[in-house]
Design a protein around this motif. Sequence first.
Motif, PDB file in Angstrom:
ATOM      1  N   ALA A 299      -1.059  -1.173  -4.056  1.00 12.78           N
ATOM      2  CA  ALA A 299      -1.540  -1.242  -2.676  1.00 12.78           C
ATOM      3  C   ALA A 299      -2.465  -0.079  -2.339  1.00 12.78           C
ATOM      4  O   ALA A 299      -3.330  -0.192  -1.461  1.00 12.78           O
ATOM      5  CB  ALA A 299      -0.353  -1.270  -1.712  1.00 12.78           C
ATOM      6  N   GLN A 300      -2.295   1.028  -3.055  1.00 10.14           N
ATOM      7  CA  GLN A 300      -3.140   2.200  -2.800  1.00 10.14           C
ATOM      8  C   GLN A 300      -4.595   1.973  -3.171  1.00 10.14           C
ATOM      9  O   GLN A 300      -5.469   2.739  -2.766  1.00 10.14           O
ATOM     10  CB  GLN A 300      -2.587   3.405  -3.564  1.00 10.14           C
TER      11      GLN A 300
ATOM     12  N   GLU B   7       0.881  -7.239  -2.471  1.00 11.27           N
ATOM     13  CA  GLU B   7       1.327  -5.865  -2.713  1.00 11.27           C
ATOM     14  C   GLU B   7       1.890  -5.285  -1.409  1.00 11.27           C
ATOM     15  O   GLU B   7       3.093  -5.250  -1.203  1.00 11.27           O
ATOM     16  CB  GLU B   7       0.152  -5.030  -3.243  1.00 11.27           C
ATOM     17  N   LYS B   8       0.995  -4.845  -0.516  1.00 11.31           N
ATOM     18  CA  LYS B   8       1.472  -4.281   0.744  1.00 11.31           C
ATOM     19  C   LYS B   8       2.192  -5.331   1.589  1.00 11.31           C
ATOM     20  O   LYS B   8       3.143  -5.009   2.319  1.00 11.31           O
ATOM     21  CB  LYS B   8       0.307  -3.690   1.540  1.00 11.31           C
TER      22      LYS B   8
ATOM     23  N   ASP C  95      -5.802   1.046   3.164  1.00 12.42           N
ATOM     24  CA  ASP C  95      -4.462   1.145   3.733  1.00 12.42           C
ATOM     25  C   ASP C  95      -4.475   1.254   5.250  1.00 12.42           C
ATOM     26  O   ASP C  95      -3.426   1.206   5.894  1.00 12.42           O
ATOM     27  CB  ASP C  95      -3.726   2.348   3.130  1.00 12.42           C
TER      28      ASP C  95
ATOM     29  N   ASN D  91      -4.092  -7.846  -1.548  1.00  9.15           N
ATOM     30  CA  ASN D  91      -3.121  -6.863  -1.041  1.00  9.15           C
ATOM     31  C   ASN D  91      -1.960  -7.550  -0.310  1.00  9.15           C
ATOM     32  O   ASN D  91      -0.931  -6.924  -0.068  1.00  9.15           O
ATOM     33  CB  ASN D  91      -3.808  -5.868  -0.101  1.00  9.15           C
TER      34      ASN D  91
ATOM     35  N   TYR E  50       6.552   5.032   3.066  1.00 10.89           N
ATOM     36  CA  TYR E  50       7.676   4.318   2.439  1.00 10.89           C
ATOM     37  C   TYR E  50       8.880   5.228   2.215  1.00 10.89           C
ATOM     38  O   TYR E  50      10.018   4.751   2.184  1.00 10.89           O
ATOM     39  CB  TYR E  50       7.210   3.683   1.128  1.00 10.89           C
TER      40      TYR E  50
ATOM     41  N   ILE F 191       3.574  -0.371  -4.549  1.00  5.94           N
ATOM     42  CA  ILE F 191       3.051   0.758  -3.768  1.00  5.94           C
ATOM     43  C   ILE F 191       1.793   1.317  -4.434  1.00  5.94           C
ATOM     44  O   ILE F 191       0.780   1.581  -3.776  1.00  5.94           O
ATOM     45  CB  ILE F 191       4.120   1.853  -3.611  1.00  5.94           C
TER      46      ILE F 191
ATOM     47  N   PRO G 286      -0.911   3.615   8.187  1.00  6.92           N
ATOM     48  CA  PRO G 286      -0.261   3.399   6.884  1.00  6.92           C
ATOM     49  C   PRO G 286       1.251   3.606   6.990  1.00  6.92           C
ATOM     50  O   PRO G 286       1.734   4.358   7.846  1.00  6.92           O
ATOM     51  CB  PRO G 286      -0.903   4.451   5.978  1.00  6.92           C
TER      52      PRO G 286
END
Length: 625
Positions: free
Chosen positions: A385-386, A415-416, A390, A412, A488, A382, A485
Amino acid sequence: MKNICILLSVGFLLIGCGSTKQSNDIATNIPIATSVDLTQATDDKVPVVINPGRFVQDTIKYYLPKVVQGTYSVSDFGKFVDDFKAIDYKGEELEIKKIDTNTWMITNAKQLDKITYKVNDTYDIENTEVETPFSPSGTNIESDNYVLNLHGFIGYFDTLKNNQYIVEVTAPTEMKKTSALQKSASKKSADGSKTTDVYFATRYFDITDNPMMYGALDVEEFEVGGIKIVLSVYSPNKLYTAASIKETVFKMMKAQKTYLGDINSTPRYDIYLYLAPQSQSAPTGFGALEHHTSTVVVLPEAMPADALATAMIDVVSHEFFHIVTPLSVHSEDVHYFDYNMPTFSKHLWMYEGVTEYFASVFQVDQDLVTEDEFFTKMMGKIKSAQQFDDTMSFTTMSENILNEPYAKNYTNVYEKGALIGMCIDILLREESKGNRGILSLMKELSLKYGKNKPFEDDKIIEEITEMTYPAIGQFLKTHVEGNTPINYNDFFAKVGLGIKKEKIKTNYIQNAGALIFAGDQSKNVLYFTDLVADNSFWKENGVQPNDIVKEVNGTKLTLANANTVLQQAFSWQVGDDVEVKLDRGGKEVLINTKLTQSYTNGNKLTVLEKATKEQLNLKNSWLKG
């Protein structure tokens, strides 16, 4: 099986006959005979001969790949070819024209007997100004090691894309070799000093899909759940052996097989591990590239044993899970891949994201890591990914992955992309009352399609929605196709989890998984980002954002050797001496001290005190399937 044996016999006869052609040896009817002679390597270049048979048209084109599957970036393997010649039946050169970096046009092709050229390797020029392929897809030519990603040596003709191939590789007899492309015969030279191994490929895809490694290898073979695992290790300074890594790989792959259950597998899986030495001519693109029945891994030899074991689990498990997607579940863009004019699927969230998620969640499912360790990894993703856009549509990014601004957001997908997989998994568990998850969805897709039947790129989200629940379709349209976005916290709440702030241990190059350095290619420097302010060790020693790192423990730092130097920093221990020279606006700043434990202010994912029994049951079904 019988048809293959017949074809092999034909291939051997053609090779044995040399360049003498019969009238029926039409190129479209026979295997393309190729040879790679490692014993004739000079100046890190290997000679290659391509014998296609007799053409019936006047003009043909020969290609080496611009892009290979699984890399999502331009490789331009034609850039590493020298002394390209087209030879006629009289032994004279035919006219050729180089159309672009990877394409040669041959006129008067009816007279073409063979093509010859020399291939330069990519590993030893990675740290130069020449752009090179990602190391696990590249090539190495050294007296004691040859990484033979065959797409770097052997190309294809525009009119013979579906032809079979006979591949001959000649090497010193005593040299060890392993190959995912199975050997069909071997021939020794008259004096016994050289051996030519003969391999058969049903089409060009099998050339690109089956790497080889020759040289001073250490090899271990063992069985996991009915799969023969062949682990080949090249450690130039003999710091590691295949035996020393075997137990880690065995335990990991046994857990993977248990996690996957009855999903389609393979009778043999090859792992090629190249451990890069600390030198300017060593590769620095650490990671791995998947194939249907193998993976090529490049990691630094200087890694401590525990760090290497962790890297092998993370990297190799990811590549092995690719047998699910895209190897079993993929779109037409993947199935009918064009190596020189590729189009890309919209669904990297599935190919790389879901695969990366599997590589993480299976470890907690199979008790290789604790729940807290898994939660920490997800929180790290998380945070990482920032650092990317996003609001960028994942499907739009995937379809345009070679172009900016999408290319710089590619990483990404790990990640994302993995977080997308996590959210879908939780949603499926919720909608099915714990009975279905993303693994069961991928199994259903695999049964519907499989490795020989691609799906339509524009229809797969609609199909997934029909196979599952409206909530899954809404999520995909909003957060994968769309630019909204993901919150989560909403998904963690479903499984009784919450995020709380706390001080957590970290290392000297990351804050809880997020890299605190960035590179400036225009200046060839590495500098600290704003995240350094949240790393207690560097903050206490006065480091500021935008400080350029000039030297680390006496080694000058550039983008070329940054990976090697930063990998060494992973093994730093509290109490070690460290000296770092910085450039702050033209002024030198020296840090000379002992390492202390570094901390960062992070978010920790924990079970809520007021979590309901229903939430906890959903969490258990999510993490323990």
